[in-house]
Every structure is written in C-alpha cells, then in structure tokens.
Write an enzyme that holds these catalytic residues in place. Structure first.
Site, mmCIF file in Angstrom:
data_model
loop_
_atom_site.group_PDB
_atom_site.id
_atom_site.type_symbol
_atom_site.label_atom_id
_atom_site.label_comp_id
_atom_site.label_asym_id
_atom_site.label_seq_id
_atom_site.Cartn_x
_atom_site.Cartn_y
_atom_site.Cartn_z
ATOM 1 C CG HIS A 135 -2.127 -0.865 1.077
ATOM 2 N ND1 HIS A 135 -2.103 -2.209 1.369
ATOM 3 C CD2 HIS A 135 -3.387 -0.593 0.655
ATOM 4 C CE1 HIS A 135 -3.292 -2.733 1.144
ATOM 5 N NE2 HIS A 135 -4.092 -1.775 0.711
ATOM 6 C CE LYS A 139 -3.996 -0.380 4.707
ATOM 7 N NZ LYS A 139 -5.250 0.318 5.059
#
Length: 240
Positions: A135, A139
C-alpha cells in the site's frame, strides 16, 4: 441520497467526488476541525453516513452515528476488536450498519476466489501459504484490513492454518503476511502457496483509488434501503 462523510482524507475526497457525479448530496463533512458536528447528523438530514477516519476514532464515530439512528457504513480498519459492541448497539437500536475492509467489487470477488482456493489447497500437502500486501506510504495500519479478511478466509477454509503473523513464516500452520509500503500504490494483495516443486499464486491489483470510492457509493445506494447488520456479500448477491 444525502451522505455524511466522516473523515476527509484522500478516501473521503474521492467518495465525495464520485457521490456528486452520481447526483447525490453531501449533508456533512466531518474532520478533525469540526468533529463535534457529528452530533448534528440525524435521519432528518442524512440518509447514510460513510466513515473513513482513523483507527483511534472509528469506534466512537460509529457508535455516535448508530446511537443517533443514522444508517452507517464504515471502511476504517484497525478497530475490529470492538466490532461485537457495534453489532450489539446496531441490534438494540434497530439500526443499519455495514463494515467492509475493502469496497472494491473486484476485491470482494477476489475474497471468494481466495476462499475457494484455500479449501482446495487444504487437501494437498507440502504447500506453505504466504501473503504480500503493498500500500501507499500514508497507510497507518499493517497488515491491511483487506489482508486480514483474506487471512480469515484462508483460516475458515483450511483448518491446518491456525493463525497469521505480520511477517514471513515457514511454518505450514502459520500464514505469514508481509506488509510493504511504497509511494503511490492504491493496493496490491497476493496470496501464494509454495511447495518444493511448484507455486500457485493469485493477485488483485488496484490501479486507482476511485475503484474503492465507486464501490462505496454503489453499496451505499443499496444499504439505504436495508436494515440490520449488512455485508458486502449480501450486496453482491442482490445485484442482477
């Protein structure tokens, strides 16, 4: 449809854009600067609230909305140790609540494929399961909620997998989840079964954050006409 957005980061802004292009209204935008305004959200001004904030505030946001009789969807991860409390509150208030770790329609089909594969792999020997999730660097939680949902699907369908850990593992009974954070990656999840002789691998790659926002709005359009504890699987099963 009148939508209240709880959390106005990248995901909240993307949801707002998609909602407006589909003809919906934004009744409230709640962020850190006006968080107390969440108490003003009610069925009189909002058809559904969509919660994408932070793990530290998600539970309080959700319970406030449900206590105010507001239909609520959540996508924030990292608070699920209190999920049963939210379910109980939703039931007591005859409310509507839907949590999903990922609102992409493709990812939810991927969840089903993952469970089917796990069931098949449970009949074979010498394969070690592993997962890699990648990600964007912003995040905060690891592993991702999507990775945890995939892990739970594997455990449910392969009794030999007893637990998951957020690191690599060579133990046949432990699913290792490797979390990577790289710039500008919306989300990539790969489930691998590796034996000394061969490897089986399935992957879902999100190319644009809009895929999640579009899924959120489509689910919200359905959820506004529902009551109770809802799931993405129910939504998919009701699509013609």
């Amino acid at each position: 449809m009148r939508i209240a957005l709880i959390g106005y980061g990248k995901m909240g802004k993307s949801i707002e854009q998609i909602a407006r292009t589909r003809g919906h209204q934004i009744s409230y935008i709640i962020d850190q600067d006006n968080h107390s305004d969440i108490q003003k959200i009610s069925p009189d001004n909002t058809d559904i609230a969509i919660e994408f904030s932070q793990p530290s505030s998600a539970f309080d946001n959700i319970t406030t909305l449900l206590s105010n009789k507001v239909k609520t969807m959540a996508g924030t991860t990292g608070w699920l140790d209190r999920y049963d409390e939210v379910k109980a509150l939703c039931t007591r208030t005859n409310g509507t609540f839907l949590y999903a770790s990922n609102y992409s329609v493709g990812v939810n089909l991927f969840f089903e494929l993952n469970e089917w594969l796990a069931k098949k792999m449970s009949q074979l020997e010498d394969f070690v399961p592993e997962m890699v999730e990648i990600h964007h660097t912003e995040k905060k939680d690891a592993p991702s909620g999507t990775a945890i949902t995939l892990a739970e699907g594997i455990q449910k369908n392969d009794p030999s997998v007893k637990k998951w850990v957020n690191e690599s593992s060579e133990d046949h009974h432990t699913l290792g989840i490797i979390s990577k954070r790289e710039a500008n990656v919306p989300g990539t999840h790969t489930v691998t079964y590796r034996s000394p002789l061969e490897t089986i691998e399935i992957t879902h790659v999100a190319h644009d954050r809009k895929v999640f926002a579009e899924g959120v709005i489509k689910v919200a359009e359905w959820a506004t006409n529902q009551t109770g504890i809802l799931s993405i699987r129910e939504f998919l099963n009701n699509q013609s």
